[in-house]
Design a protein around this motif. Structure first.
Motif, mmCIF file in Angstrom:
data_model
loop_
_atom_site.group_PDB
_atom_site.id
_atom_site.type_symbol
_atom_site.label_atom_id
_atom_site.label_comp_id
_atom_site.label_asym_id
_atom_site.label_seq_id
_atom_site.Cartn_x
_atom_site.Cartn_y
_atom_site.Cartn_z
ATOM 1 N N SER A 8 0.721 -1.280 0.024
ATOM 2 C CA SER A 8 0.121 -0.062 0.219
ATOM 3 C C SER A 8 0.763 1.162 -0.101
ATOM 4 C CB SER A 8 -0.953 0.046 1.171
ATOM 5 O OG SER A 8 -0.271 0.323 2.320
ATOM 6 N N HIS A 9 2.258 1.228 0.140
ATOM 7 C CA HIS A 9 3.014 2.459 -0.056
ATOM 8 C C HIS A 9 2.750 3.306 1.193
ATOM 9 C CE1 HIS A 9 4.393 0.895 -3.833
ATOM 10 N NE2 HIS A 9 3.088 0.769 -4.123
ATOM 11 N N GLY A 10 2.455 2.686 2.355
ATOM 12 C CA GLY A 10 2.266 3.734 3.485
ATOM 13 C C GLY A 10 0.782 3.976 4.042
ATOM 14 N N ARG A 11 -0.079 3.532 2.978
ATOM 15 C CA ARG A 11 -1.655 4.008 3.308
ATOM 16 C C ARG A 11 -1.908 2.984 4.401
ATOM 17 N NH1 ARG A 11 -4.610 6.364 -0.383
ATOM 18 N NH2 ARG A 11 -5.824 6.822 1.315
ATOM 19 N N LEU A 12 -1.468 1.689 4.522
ATOM 20 C CA LEU A 12 -1.968 0.762 5.583
ATOM 21 C C LEU A 12 -1.040 0.342 6.372
ATOM 22 C CD1 LEU A 12 -4.018 -1.572 2.798
ATOM 23 C CD2 LEU A 12 -5.082 0.308 4.532
ATOM 24 N N ILE A 13 -1.351 0.261 7.749
ATOM 25 C CA ILE A 13 -0.397 -0.294 8.840
ATOM 26 C C ILE A 13 -1.004 -1.489 9.352
ATOM 27 C CG2 ILE A 13 0.724 0.381 10.986
ATOM 28 C CD1 ILE A 13 1.317 2.449 8.634
ATOM 29 N N ALA A 14 0.078 -2.544 9.428
ATOM 30 C CA ALA A 14 -0.548 -4.097 9.705
ATOM 31 C C ALA A 14 -0.206 -4.271 11.198
ATOM 32 C CB ALA A 14 -0.015 -5.057 8.951
ATOM 33 N N PHE A 15 -0.956 -4.804 12.074
ATOM 34 C CA PHE A 15 -0.991 -5.405 13.077
ATOM 35 C C PHE A 15 -1.490 -6.909 12.985
ATOM 36 C CE2 PHE A 15 -0.265 -1.329 14.980
ATOM 37 C CZ PHE A 15 -0.163 -1.302 16.182
ATOM 38 N N VAL A 16 -0.468 -7.660 13.442
ATOM 39 C CA VAL A 16 -0.803 -9.197 13.377
ATOM 40 C C VAL A 16 -1.640 -9.566 14.434
ATOM 41 C CG1 VAL A 16 1.367 -9.730 11.993
ATOM 42 C CG2 VAL A 16 1.373 -10.043 14.445
ATOM 43 N N GLY A 17 -2.526 -10.734 14.046
ATOM 44 C CA GLY A 17 -3.427 -11.071 15.286
ATOM 45 C C GLY A 17 -2.897 -12.491 15.963
ATOM 46 N N ILE A 18 -2.851 -12.329 17.146
ATOM 47 C CA ILE A 18 -2.300 -13.598 18.024
ATOM 48 C C ILE A 18 -3.026 -13.881 19.143
ATOM 49 C CG2 ILE A 18 -0.347 -14.321 19.191
ATOM 50 C CD1 ILE A 18 1.643 -12.758 17.658
ATOM 51 N N ASN A 19 -3.315 -15.280 19.427
ATOM 52 C CA ASN A 19 -3.953 -15.439 20.731
ATOM 53 C C ASN A 19 -2.731 -15.997 21.442
ATOM 54 O OD1 ASN A 19 -5.071 -17.029 22.874
ATOM 55 N ND2 ASN A 19 -6.096 -18.208 21.638
ATOM 56 N N PRO A 20 -2.859 -14.746 22.622
ATOM 57 C CA PRO A 20 -1.561 -14.812 23.485
ATOM 58 C C PRO A 20 -1.519 -16.236 24.349
ATOM 59 C CG PRO A 20 -3.291 -13.520 24.491
ATOM 60 C CD PRO A 20 -3.709 -13.937 22.860
ATOM 61 N N PHE A 21 -2.728 -17.046 24.560
ATOM 62 C CA PHE A 21 -2.605 -18.308 25.134
ATOM 63 C C PHE A 21 -2.351 -19.422 24.245
ATOM 64 C CE2 PHE A 21 -5.697 -15.618 27.169
ATOM 65 C CZ PHE A 21 -5.029 -15.044 28.281
ATOM 66 N N ALA A 22 -2.076 -19.232 22.942
ATOM 67 C CA ALA A 22 -1.785 -20.185 22.053
ATOM 68 C C ALA A 22 -0.390 -20.922 22.206
ATOM 69 C CB ALA A 22 -2.009 -19.938 20.605
ATOM 70 N N ALA A 23 -0.153 -22.136 21.812
ATOM 71 C CA ALA A 23 1.204 -22.855 21.914
ATOM 72 C C ALA A 23 2.287 -21.957 21.086
ATOM 73 C CB ALA A 23 1.049 -24.159 21.526
ATOM 74 N N ASN A 24 1.796 -21.226 20.142
ATOM 75 C CA ASN A 24 2.675 -20.511 19.201
ATOM 76 C C ASN A 24 2.622 -19.249 19.319
ATOM 77 O OD1 ASN A 24 -0.015 -20.309 17.868
ATOM 78 N ND2 ASN A 24 1.040 -19.819 15.803
ATOM 79 N N ALA A 25 2.373 -18.672 20.381
ATOM 80 C CA ALA A 25 1.972 -17.256 20.435
ATOM 81 C C ALA A 25 3.406 -16.570 20.664
ATOM 82 C CB ALA A 25 1.291 -17.018 21.839
ATOM 83 N N PHE A 28 3.301 -12.334 27.944
ATOM 84 C CA PHE A 28 3.283 -12.003 26.658
ATOM 85 C C PHE A 28 3.337 -10.284 26.601
ATOM 86 C CE2 PHE A 28 1.384 -10.655 22.522
ATOM 87 C CZ PHE A 28 1.617 -11.660 21.835
ATOM 88 N N PHE A 29 2.905 -9.594 27.362
ATOM 89 C CA PHE A 29 3.046 -8.029 27.287
ATOM 90 C C PHE A 29 4.620 -7.747 27.694
ATOM 91 C CE2 PHE A 29 -1.397 -7.543 27.165
ATOM 92 C CZ PHE A 29 -1.690 -6.382 27.134
ATOM 93 N N ARG A 30 5.177 -8.596 28.317
ATOM 94 C CA ARG A 30 6.574 -8.217 28.667
ATOM 95 C C ARG A 30 7.498 -8.524 27.466
ATOM 96 N NH1 ARG A 30 5.903 -10.530 33.775
ATOM 97 N NH2 ARG A 30 6.485 -12.530 33.035
ATOM 98 N N ALA A 31 7.033 -9.781 26.796
ATOM 99 C CA ALA A 31 7.563 -10.204 25.492
ATOM 100 C C ALA A 31 7.585 -9.115 24.360
ATOM 101 C CB ALA A 31 7.288 -11.474 25.103
ATOM 102 N N ALA A 32 6.107 -8.602 24.184
ATOM 103 C CA ALA A 32 6.077 -7.524 23.294
ATOM 104 C C ALA A 32 6.808 -6.441 23.555
ATOM 105 C CB ALA A 32 4.542 -7.350 23.397
ATOM 106 N N ARG A 33 6.846 -5.894 24.762
ATOM 107 C CA ARG A 33 7.662 -4.956 25.184
ATOM 108 C C ARG A 33 9.222 -4.862 24.450
ATOM 109 N NH1 ARG A 33 8.776 -2.850 31.368
ATOM 110 N NH2 ARG A 33 10.284 -0.927 31.076
ATOM 111 N N ALA A 34 9.700 -6.235 24.846
ATOM 112 C CA ALA A 34 11.046 -6.377 24.679
ATOM 113 C C ALA A 34 11.222 -6.473 23.061
ATOM 114 C CB ALA A 34 11.389 -7.828 25.175
ATOM 115 N N ALA A 35 10.240 -6.923 22.270
ATOM 116 C CA ALA A 35 10.235 -6.764 20.739
ATOM 117 C C ALA A 35 9.866 -5.656 20.134
ATOM 118 C CB ALA A 35 9.102 -8.118 20.450
#
Length: 371
Positions: free
Chosen positions: A147-164, A203-210
């Motif tokens: 989109s050349h900057g028109r769209l900003i993407a946030f990925v969707g994660i279940n924080p309790f999932a095994a692959n979170a 998960f919040f701690r990990a998001a902060r670190a990332a």
């Protein structure tokens, strides 16, 4: 996505959306906002803006999500009462840009619904769940990159999932992924559960670190009490540090009732005392006035006025606009209706239209790239 507030069955309330005729009346009532021409024309003339700079809450979806939605509708058709038929259609980044253009909006924040594939509501084999979650996130990130900057993407994660943790780590290293969308209801978070609270804090701690900002659909009907919200603020939100956090639907799940007001007041108190995790906390106003939790119109208006009073106390700089497209209306119609229904004055509406979440500001970009 507001829809999954209903599928989650957070209470027996069905969406009491406006009828087609009433919806048209509301749009016509808001049409005066467009009389000066395009939003760009309105800004040039110095009159009130008719659309925000950014729609902070929109959704596209792949064929896989559309198929999942249709299956969910067959299982619980009453959960979809009054919702837009576009919820069941594949939507692309191009579709999103088209709606932004039609409304005169500069940017849109895509919130991936990849977490749906890890929801206990419609269980899927764990390996298949992880694959589908990842693919849906890729679908959104690819749309943002194209989109050349028109769209900003946030990925969707279940924080309790095994692959979170794995999914968070992967997207933190990829271009085009600006942050993570969490949906507590779809993930079956119980505010009264100490175990889940601890997992969420990790998960919040990990998001902060990332350095991955979070957009959170926080309200559920499981333990959503003032006491537990304060516990969430102290136990989970505190782990975010200065990470930008956006609470969807004004801190609720759309509409305004006593619980919504209690939630916003709790966050307002935390902001006032400068509690850890609140420095870059904002609320998006998607579906706050157009989703009817309270049937009586007088009562609904009273709750909405009280909500705006809390906005004024907290500060309008903490609130951003979002449509939750395609849940109720496309952005152009949505914001015309919101301007009519949200009891703010012209100056306050102008500020809301100009506001951008911290993750879109240069200061965050500099901080994120500092490493």
């Amino acid at each position: 996505m507001m829809l999954f507030r209903k599928i989650d069955r957070f209470g027996a309330r069905a969406l009491r959306s406006v009828t087609q005729g009433r919806r048209l009346a509301l749009v016509v009532a808001g049409a005066a906002l467009f009389a000066v021409g395009s939003p760009a024309d309105a800004r040039k003339s110095g009159s009130e803006p008719v659309a925000p700079l950014v729609d902070h809450h929109i959704h596209i979806q792949s064929a896989a999500v559309s198929d999942l939605m249709r299956k969910a509708m067959k299982k619980t058709p009453e959960s979809f009462q009054g919702m837009s038929e576009d919820l069941f259609k594949v939507r692309t980044g191009e579709d999103a840009v088209h709606e932004l253009d039609r409304a005169g909006i500069k940017q849109g924040v895509l919130l991936s619904t990849g977490y749906m594939f890890a929801s206990p509501i419609l269980p899927i084999d764990p390996a298949e769940s992880a694959r589908r979650m990842h693919e849906e996130n890729q679908y959104n990130v690819d749309a943002a990159l194209a989109s050349h900057g028109r769209l900003i993407a946030f990925v969707g994660i279940n924080p309790f999932a095994a692959n979170a943790a794995e999914e968070l780590a992967y997207w933190s290293r990829q271009p085009g992924a600006a942050g993570v969308k969490l949906h507590f209801g779809n993930s079956r978070f119980n505010f009264a559960s100490t175990e889940q609270m601890e997992k969420l804090a990790a998960f919040f701690r990990a998001a902060r670190a990332a350095k991955m900002p979070l957009i959170v659909h926080s309200r559920t009907d499981d333990g959503f009490t003032p006491q537990n919200i304060h516990r969430f603020i102290d136990t989970v939100l505190s782990q975010a540090g200065d990470l930008p956090i956006q609470l969807a639907h004004g801190g609720g799940y759309g509409g305004v009732d006593a619980a919504t007001l209690e939630s916003l007041a709790a966050y307002g108190d935390a902001i006032a005392r400068k509690a850890p995790g609140t420095r870059n906390l904002v609320f998006d106003l998607s579906a706050v006035v157009q989703y009817q939790l309270v049937e009586n119109a007088e009562e609904r208006a009273k709750y909405t006025r009280r909500y705006v009073a809390l906005m004024r106390k907290i500060g309008f700089n903490r609130f951003v606009l979002g449509s939750d497209w395609p849940g109720l209306h496309p952005p152009a119609e949505y914001f015309a209706i919101e301007r009519v229904q949200l009891p703010v004055n012209a100056r306050e509406w102008q500020q809301l239209c100009r506001n951008r979440a911290p993750y879109l500001l240069p200061a965050w970009a500099r901080k994120k790239n500092a490493d």
